[in-house]
Design an enzyme around this catalytic site. Structure first.
Site, PDB file in Angstrom:
ATOM      1  N   HIS A 171       4.077   6.729  -6.728  1.00  0.00           N
ATOM      2  CA  HIS A 171       4.469   5.452  -6.129  1.00  0.00           C
ATOM      3  C   HIS A 171       5.936   5.420  -5.689  1.00  0.00           C
ATOM      4  O   HIS A 171       6.796   5.969  -6.364  1.00  0.00           O
ATOM      5  CB  HIS A 171       4.243   4.310  -7.137  1.00  0.00           C
ATOM      6  CG  HIS A 171       2.806   4.093  -7.449  1.00  0.00           C
ATOM      7  ND1 HIS A 171       1.985   3.328  -6.666  1.00  0.00           N
ATOM      8  CD2 HIS A 171       2.035   4.560  -8.462  1.00  0.00           C
ATOM      9  CE1 HIS A 171       0.767   3.308  -7.178  1.00  0.00           C
ATOM     10  NE2 HIS A 171       0.773   4.059  -8.268  1.00  0.00           N
ATOM     11  N   ASN A 230       0.865  -1.175   0.000  1.00  0.00           N
ATOM     12  CA  ASN A 230       0.000   0.000   0.000  1.00  0.00           C
ATOM     13  C   ASN A 230       0.902   1.226   0.000  1.00  0.00           C
ATOM     14  O   ASN A 230       2.081   1.121   0.321  1.00  0.00           O
ATOM     15  CB  ASN A 230      -0.985  -0.003   1.182  1.00  0.00           C
ATOM     16  CG  ASN A 230      -0.336   0.349   2.495  1.00  0.00           C
ATOM     17  OD1 ASN A 230       0.713  -0.191   2.855  1.00  0.00           O
ATOM     18  ND2 ASN A 230      -0.955   1.242   3.241  1.00  0.00           N
TER      19      ASN A 230
END
Length: 190
Positions: free
Chosen positions: A52, A41
């Site tokens: 990310h 996550n």
């Protein structure tokens, strides 16, 4: 003060990081990718900046470059460019936390079901989990080991890779690069 573009590097404040709890980072995904990389996550830092593996000290981007996924070292702020090379990024659980161990088994299992639907829809050639412990809990595979798995996810082979987080002291950058390169060679060089 000028407005930032979505790919412009910036450092969030501690308040922005704290406020990112539960926020999502947009998937980097397209149809028929070579490999869909699946994180556990997003970190609070990644959610704060919207990209990310953005936390300083995370070895994900240097690993991808050293393993031959990218022709140059990409910044987390260039994460969407990864799709141009045939790779994507998503997470088992979409909401950000300070640490992955804050996630419950129920959240991981629910994330696994959602991920399965996503893989069915986008049809990557391979699904690679970046973090073995979360995979074990999410898919009820307590004995899973690093590398290619016997199981598939929606007809896609599964690989398990070490988590390149700065918190993972068991591996050095060269170790990560070796594991990631093995995956890339197996999937893309056939």
């Amino acid at each position: 003060m000028s407005k930032r573009t979505p790919t412009e590097p910036w450092k969030p404040t501690s308040q922005q990081i704290a406020a990112a709890r539960g926020k999502r980072v947009p998937d980097c995904i397209a149809m028929d990718l070579h490999i869909l990389l699946v994180g556990i996550n997003p970190s609070l830092y990644s959610a704060a900046v919207g990209h990310h593996f953005a936390r300083p000290g995370n070895r994900f981007w240097p690993t991808l470059h050293l393993a031959g996924f990218t022709p140059r070292l990409l910044s987390p702020f260039e994460d969407q460019q990864l799709v141009e090379y045939g790779y994507g990024i998503t997470n088992i659980v979409p909401g950000a936390t300070a640490r992955a161990d804050e996630l419950t088994d129920d959240e991981l299992k629910r994330g696994a079901r959602n991920l399965t639907r996503k893989v069915r829809r986008f049809r990557p050639r391979c699904v690679a989990f970046v973090g073995i412990t979360a995979y074990r809990a999410a898919f009820d595979r307590p004995r899973a080991t690093m590398g290619e798995q016997a199981e598939q996810l929606a007809s896609a082979p599964i690989w398990l890779l070490p988590n390149p987080s700065g918190l993972n002291a068991h591996y050095q950058l060269a170790d990560f690069a070796r594991h990631f390169a093995e995956l890339r060679q197996a999937v893309c060089d056939d």
